[in-house]
Design a protein around this motif. Structure first.
Motif, PDB file in Angstrom:
ATOM      1  N   GLN A   1       0.850  -1.197   0.000  1.00 24.55           N
ATOM      2  CA  GLN A   1       0.000   0.000   0.000  1.00 24.55           C
ATOM      3  C   GLN A   1       0.885   1.246   0.000  1.00 24.55           C
ATOM      4  O   GLN A   1       1.981   1.238   0.548  1.00 24.55           O
ATOM      5  N   ASP A   2       0.339   2.309  -0.613  1.00 25.58           N
ATOM      6  CA  ASP A   2       1.175   3.490  -0.849  1.00 25.58           C
ATOM      7  C   ASP A   2       0.762   4.702  -0.027  1.00 25.58           C
ATOM      8  O   ASP A   2       1.159   5.829  -0.340  1.00 25.58           O
TER       9      ASP A   2
ATOM     10  N   ASP B   1       0.986   4.983   3.492  1.00 22.09           N
ATOM     11  CA  ASP B   1       1.575   5.039   4.831  1.00 22.09           C
ATOM     12  C   ASP B   1       0.575   4.613   5.908  1.00 22.09           C
ATOM     13  O   ASP B   1       0.592   5.109   7.039  1.00 22.09           O
TER      14      ASP B   1
ATOM     15  N   GLU C   1       4.765  -0.682   4.470  1.00 18.47           N
ATOM     16  CA  GLU C   1       3.939  -0.697   3.274  1.00 18.47           C
ATOM     17  C   GLU C   1       3.644  -2.095   2.741  1.00 18.47           C
ATOM     18  O   GLU C   1       2.823  -2.236   1.853  1.00 18.47           O
TER      19      GLU C   1
END
Lengths: 111, 112
Positions: B25-26, B28, B72
């Protein structure tokens, strides 16, 4: 135990009609109730959510109602369109931050 | 927009193999989740993680493990794949408690 029941499992409506999907949950401590739409080949996408301090929330053709006393919540879609056809999931939050999902409703909107 | 990316859309493996499913996932996000989706059963939680190197069992953890070495990335591991693990696997992330979970598009895993 932790449980969310969702009905109906399938729903077929004519374009322009309304669709209603109902869920019940088991834990009175649940306080967050999201609804997800899943189109073919895609992951679930959040369409609306409601928290326990309100009884109803609307977003254009979509509304959600919550009855905390009865531990029921419902999704209402008005003026349905063919692109509303998808699988819909309700969910309820449980202690520890988990979401428990209903079994899903396959909605078919016929032109 | 939040982007949750699952490394494979389709995967075919053999019984007894060790299988790795990856999710990135981008945004945070602190929390990450693995679910499996089966017809008529909805989404069932396998494992989740509230922080790096932390993991918690969900409702159906048997036969699975997870790894979260970086914030991430959250990996699901099938230690010795069995045919009853044939399913759709979904990864999700969220920022904090009772915020929306964002899902990837899933990995359809077949164990032969």
């Amino acid at each position: 135990g932790e449980n969310v029941e969702q009905h109906p499992s399938t729903l077929s409506v004519q374009e322009g009609d309304s669709a209603v999907i109902k869920c019940t949950y088991s834990d009175s401590a649940s306080n967050y109730f999201p609804w997800y739409k899943q189109e073919l080949g895609k992951g679930p996408q959040l369409i609306i959510d409601i928290r326990s301090n309100v009884g109803e929330k609307k977003d254009q053709r979509i509304a959600v109602t919550l009855n905390k006393t009865a531990k029921h919540f419902s999704l209402h879609i008005t003026e349905t369109q063919p692109e509303d056809s998808a699988v819909y999931f309700c969910a309820a939050s449980y202690p520890g931050g988990k979401l428990i999902f209903g079994q899903g409703t396959e909605l078919s909107v016929k032109p | 927009d939040v982007k949750v990316t699952q490394s494979s859309r389709y995967l075919v493996k053999r019984t007894g193999e060790k299988v790795f499913l990856e999710c990135v996932q981008d945004m945070d996000h602190e929390n990450m989740f693995w679910y499996r989706q089966d017809p008529g059963l909805g989404l069932r939680l396998i494992y989740f993680s509230y922080d790096v190197k932390m993991k918690e069992k969900g409702d159906i953890p048997e036969g699975y493990s997870v790894s979260r070495e970086k914030k991430e990335r959250f990996s699901l591991i099938l230690e010795s794949a069995s045919t009853n693990q044939t399913s759709m696997y979904l990864c999700a992330s969220r920022n904090v408690l009772d915020q929306p979970q964002h899902f990837g598009d899933g990995t359809r895993l077949s164990i032969l």
